[in-house]
Design a protein around this motif. Structure first.
Motif, short mmCIF file in Angstrom:
data_model
loop_
_atom_site.label_atom_id
_atom_site.label_comp_id
_atom_site.label_asym_id
_atom_site.label_seq_id
_atom_site.Cartn_x
_atom_site.Cartn_y
_atom_site.Cartn_z
N GLU A 299 -6.49 2.90 -5.09
CA GLU A 299 -6.07 3.11 -3.71
C GLU A 299 -6.67 4.40 -3.18
O GLU A 299 -6.67 5.43 -3.86
CB GLU A 299 -4.55 3.17 -3.61
CG GLU A 299 -4.03 3.34 -2.20
CD GLU A 299 -2.54 3.09 -2.09
OE1 GLU A 299 -1.91 3.61 -1.15
OE2 GLU A 299 -1.99 2.36 -2.95
N VAL B 207 -4.65 -3.15 3.38
CA VAL B 207 -4.89 -1.91 4.12
C VAL B 207 -3.63 -1.63 4.94
O VAL B 207 -2.91 -2.55 5.34
CB VAL B 207 -6.11 -2.01 5.04
CG1 VAL B 207 -7.39 -2.18 4.23
CG2 VAL B 207 -5.95 -3.16 6.03
N SER B 208 -3.37 -0.37 5.17
CA SER B 208 -2.22 0.00 6.00
C SER B 208 -2.49 1.35 6.65
O SER B 208 -3.36 2.11 6.21
CB SER B 208 -0.94 0.06 5.18
OG SER B 208 -0.99 1.14 4.26
N GLY B 209 -1.73 1.65 7.66
CA GLY B 209 -1.90 2.92 8.35
C GLY B 209 -1.05 2.96 9.59
O GLY B 209 -0.25 2.08 9.86
N ARG C 292 -4.24 6.53 6.86
CA ARG C 292 -5.10 5.38 6.57
C ARG C 292 -5.11 5.19 5.06
O ARG C 292 -5.40 6.13 4.32
CB ARG C 292 -6.51 5.62 7.07
CG ARG C 292 -6.62 6.17 8.49
CD ARG C 292 -7.99 6.75 8.74
NE ARG C 292 -8.08 7.48 9.99
CZ ARG C 292 -7.78 8.76 10.14
NH1 ARG C 292 -7.32 9.46 9.10
NH2 ARG C 292 -7.92 9.36 11.30
N SER C 293 -4.83 3.99 4.61
CA SER C 293 -4.81 3.69 3.18
C SER C 293 -5.40 2.31 2.94
O SER C 293 -5.23 1.40 3.76
CB SER C 293 -3.39 3.74 2.60
OG SER C 293 -2.83 5.03 2.73
N ALA C 294 -6.05 2.15 1.81
CA ALA C 294 -6.59 0.86 1.40
C ALA C 294 -6.47 0.75 -0.12
O ALA C 294 -6.66 1.73 -0.84
CB ALA C 294 -8.05 0.71 1.82
N SER C 295 -6.12 -0.46 -0.59
CA SER C 295 -5.92 -0.63 -2.03
C SER C 295 -6.39 -2.00 -2.48
O SER C 295 -6.42 -2.96 -1.69
CB SER C 295 -4.44 -0.45 -2.39
OG SER C 295 -3.69 -1.57 -1.97
N LEU D 37 0.39 -3.13 8.40
CA LEU D 37 -0.03 -3.45 7.04
C LEU D 37 -0.64 -4.85 7.09
O LEU D 37 -0.11 -5.75 7.75
CB LEU D 37 1.15 -3.42 6.09
CG LEU D 37 1.01 -4.16 4.75
CD1 LEU D 37 0.12 -3.36 3.81
CD2 LEU D 37 2.37 -4.39 4.11
N VAL E 32 0.84 -1.19 0.00
CA VAL E 32 0.00 0.00 0.00
C VAL E 32 0.87 1.24 0.00
O VAL E 32 1.90 1.30 0.68
CB VAL E 32 -0.94 0.00 1.22
CG1 VAL E 32 -1.89 1.18 1.16
CG2 VAL E 32 -1.72 -1.30 1.29
N GLY F 8 -3.07 -7.75 4.45
CA GLY F 8 -3.72 -7.97 3.18
C GLY F 8 -3.79 -9.43 2.82
O GLY F 8 -3.30 -10.30 3.55
#
Length: 815
Positions: free
Chosen positions: A600, A544-546, A584-587, A531, A115, A533
């Motif tokens: 993403e 997802v990560s953050g 916050r991230s999601a891909s 992280l 991510v 996934g």
């Protein structure tokens, strides 16, 4: 035994064809064994084929000399000039690959951080149009990465300020990664092994960053001497690297009459020579914009440039392997840069008058400005590999920046600025890299200590924080603070961090933790990151990560290097808390061969940012407070097609990015001045034999700005129409950055040709940046000699020194 370390390649039968004969090649070992498989390349014919069971059939070629490259597992590549068609049997000898090298670096990116991560290969960096052959500039072609200056300027990544980003070169924190904050990078392309961008949500290994991380890794091994010379319209670069064995005397094979002792001595000497003892490299760049750019600029625009930047940089790296099996290695790395401005000439009286008529403020006058910046970094590293799964690194580094900014201007508000800054960072770092659970788990952990020493002195002026960006009146001294800078101090920072990746089938997870302690403020931070996934059998990956991120304002070297800012005094602050961010991230990503589709989303909060306080608070001695914030959110959609180096075909990527970025502080909340809400990028490179054709198209919305909604007669003037008694002051909207400059788009084209010779390769390229000469509208120009009139005064104009259509060329010799 020596016979088993060589290959004999025999060229046998010649079959008949209507034009020229085909060639059958037998590949065998020196003792007669058949080589199971390998690859052959006929360079000039642009032909590549695999062979199996020791037999390779090449198609018919026109008579002539061809460069033949043969590779096989465990063998050193053989490159030989042969004449085709072959008229008699030809035998070539290839030695076995016996050199022991450090094949796995201590710190790699093999953990596949899925991510907010992008990585560019070396050949991609060099092939993208409109990068001026610069590696960091090539990052601006990636989703979510923009530049305020279009082609040049600092990187704005996912809407966060550039001071929130951190750059690392071989784990050394770099304060000035690019000349003049956004021109060309300070390190040679050829020295770079890979470069990774973490747009956000980066691992715990990286500290003191609130926005993004750019991690640059240099070469770790050199198999043979290599040299590269690059020259272009703005700079030239030279690079040379070689193994230490280049200084060893060449071995002479014993004669047929040699004794057994002489043959044995030769074999022993040969085995020692084949052991990799390390390498060294030296490189550097010199810029010469004052040589070619001014005449080209005058031909295109009919105008003359006042001043241009000049710069140079240097790099030296060496590595020594010690002991048996190369388990011990010592490295040294030294690099630095120097930037200055060259004044071509001063403004004439006519040009001053013309600038005022175009909307320049007459109080600014004829500025005299220069800025000298030099940086010097060095590191010493010891690597220890006790086993295949355990690696340890001890590193000592130092970075010193010296900067002087001087500006002299007439007028009440714009006075003299003369600031010297000298931040110095020294660090000691211990890094552990451990694989376990049959390499299904990997722990990366470390501890480090850093000493920060800052020395800033001089006098500067800065817009008051109560005056919003874009509303400064250069005729009003009440809009500026005169600041005497006398900041001398030091700080100590201790850090510990760990990332642990686990893989179970298609599932992967990387929990991470980082803690930093600052001695001066007595604050200890604790940041959790992670992280997770799953990769399906269809090569579909969801992740997802953050995490939480902290950065001490007292040790933010970027602030101290901004000579016009008052923030140099932050180093003496004991009360400021650390600045924070929450990512916050999601891909979701789909791989189909060399094709990758990815979507993403991100939502990042930067808060507790250090800002100067109100006048009332400063009167009480409270100069800074953690009152600032940035909120960024958006989505990136991209498609990418990869291509191996020297392989015919095409590669490139297409992306669309939507970004919202809002700034909050004592002046209120408003859009970030470098926000680009909609961005489309299309990059494509087609490679056909010796030719490459590249294109780059970008379309993006303009930056926000605060519109002028009226004007008043400046106190002390009558505004009766007489030029000597008329001066209007614009009135800005209270809605800061509520308007946007017009949408802009640009097309860049590039043609490259690469020719191969017995001594190496020669390449040249020609490119045209902004081929249809589209001018960005990026400034609001108010004529002080006239009152406000909607649609007429102010006007939205292009850059004050426009150069929209930019021709560029370059040459490269590689030996």
């Amino acid at each position: 035994m020596a016979a088993a370390k060589r290959i004999i390649i025999g060229v046998l039968a010649i079959t008949c064809t209507p034009l020229f004969a085909a060639n059958e090649i037998a590949v065998i070992g020196e003792t007669g064994e058949t080589i199971e498989f390998g690859t052959a390349i006929v360079v000039e014919a642009k032909y590549k084929a695999n062979f199996a069971e020791g037999k390779l059939i090449l198609p018919a070629q026109k008579p002539g000399k061809y460069t033949l490259k043969l590779t096989a597992p465990g063998r050193i590549t053989l490159e030989e000039l042969v004449t085709l068609p072959l008229k008699k049997k030809l035998t070539l000898v290839m030695p076995l690959q016996t050199r022991r090298t450090q094949k796995v670096r201590l710190i790699t990116h093999e953990e596949k951080h899925n991510v907010a991560r992008h990585q560019l290969q070396q050949h991609e960096l060099k092939s993208v149009p409109a990068t001026f052959g610069d590696n960091i500039s090539a990052l601006a072609t990636l989703p979510g990465v923009n530049r305020p200056g279009g082609i040049f300027g600092p990187l704005i990544i996912r809407g966060a300020p550039d001071t929130a980003n951190r750059y690392f070169i071989d784990d050394i924190p770099v304060i000035n990664p690019q000349h003049f904050g956004g021109f060309q990078s300070v390190i040679s392309n050829e020295l770079i092994d890979d470069m990774t961008l973490f747009s956000s949500a980066f691992p715990a290994f990286y500290g003191q960053a609130l926005g993004a991380v750019i991690d640059i890794r240099t070469i770790e091994t050199v198999a043979k001497p290599t040299a590269t010379i690059q020259t272009g319209i703005i700079s030239s670069n030279a690079f040379y690297a070689a193994p230490w064995s280049v200084f060893s005397p060449k071995l002479v094979a014993p004669a047929e009459t040699a004794s057994e002792e002489e043959r044995k001595a030769y074999q022993d000497a040969k085995r020692k020579a084949e052991i990799d003892t390390g390498f060294f490299s030296i490189s550097g760049r010199v810029g010469y914009l004052s040589l070619l750019v001014p005449p080209i600029y005058k031909v295109i625009t009919g105008k003359e440039i006042i001043a241009v930047p000049e710069y140079y940089d240097y790099q030296w790296k060496a590595r020594w392997y010690l002991g048996e099996h190369n388990r011990h290695a010592v490295s040294m790395f030294i690099f630095g840069s120097y930037d200055t401005f060259t004044l071509i000439r001063k403004l004439s009286e006519e040009e001053k008058k013309e600038r005022v008529e175009q909307g320049e403020n007459p109080a600014a006058g004829d500025l005299t400005v220069f800025n000298d910046i030099s940086s010097h970094s060095q590191s010493a590293t010891y690597d220890y590999l006790p086993s295949e799964n355990v690696k340890m690194r001890t590193m000592l580094f130092n970075t010193l920046i010296y900067s002087r900014f001087y500006r002299e201007a007439p007028g009440r508000a714009l006075g003299t600025i003369d600031v010297n800054t000298r931040p110095n960072i020294t660090g000691l770092r211990e890094i552990f890299d451990i694989h376990y659970m049959n390499r299904k788990a990997r722990l990366k952990a470390g501890v480090d200590y850093q000493l920060f020493h800052f020395n800033s002195s001089g006098v500067t002026q800065q817009r008051k924080e109560t005056i919003p960006q874009g509303q400064t009146d250069f005729n009003n001294p009440d809009h500026f603070d005169v600041i005497n800078i006398a900041a001398l101090g030091q700080n100590h920072q201790f850090s510990a961090y760990a990332d642990n990746r686990f893989e179970f089938g298609g599932f992967f997870i990387t929990p991470g933790v980082r803690s930093d302690h600052l001695v001066r403020s007595k604050e200890t931070t604790l940041d959790l990151r992670g992280l997770a996934g799953y990769k399906f059998t269809t090569n579909t990956t969801f992740a997802v990560s953050g995490g939480h991120y902290s950065s001490f304002a007292q040790t933010n070297a970027y602030r101290f290097n901004q000579a016009t800012r008052r923030e140099a005094r932050i180093v003496t602050s004991d009360d400021l808390r650390s600045e924070k961010s929450l990512h916050r991230s999601a891909s979701i990503e789909q791989e189909i061969g060399f094709h990758v589709f990815k979507v993403e989303g991100f939502y990042n909060n930067l808060y507790d940012l250090a800002q100067t306080t109100t006048s009332a608070q400063q009167a009480e001695g409270i100069l800074y407070a953690n009152t600032g914030g940035v909120l960024t959110r958006g989505v990136e959609v991209s498609y990418r097609k990869s291509l191996q180096e020297n392989e015919d075909g095409y590669f490139g990527w297409i992306s669309y990015t939507f970004t919202r970025a809002d700034i909050s502080g004592i002046a209120g909340s408003f859009p970030f001045r470098f926000e680009q809400r909609h961005v489309v990028k299309m990059i494509g490179v087609a490679r056909w034999g010796a030719w490459e054709f590249g294109a780059r198209f970008e379309l993006f919305t303009g930056f926000p700005y605060t519109p002028i909604i009226g004007s008043t007669c400046t106190p002390g003037y009558t505004c009766d129409g007489n030029p000597t008694t008329t001066l209007y002051t614009p009135t800005y909207s209270t809605a800061v950055n509520s308007a946007q400059f017009p949408l802009f788009h640009r097309l860049d084209l590039r043609i490259t040709r690469k020719s191969t010779y017995s001594w190496g390769t020669f390449s040249w390229f020609v490119e045209f940046i902004n081929v249809y000469n589209n001018e960005p509208q990026l400034r609001q120009s108010f004529r002080n000699s006239e009152p406000y009139q909607e649609g007429r005064n102010p006007r939205i104009l292009g850059p004050s020194t426009p150069l929209n259509l930019i021709p560029n060329f370059g040459l490269e010799w590689k030996f």
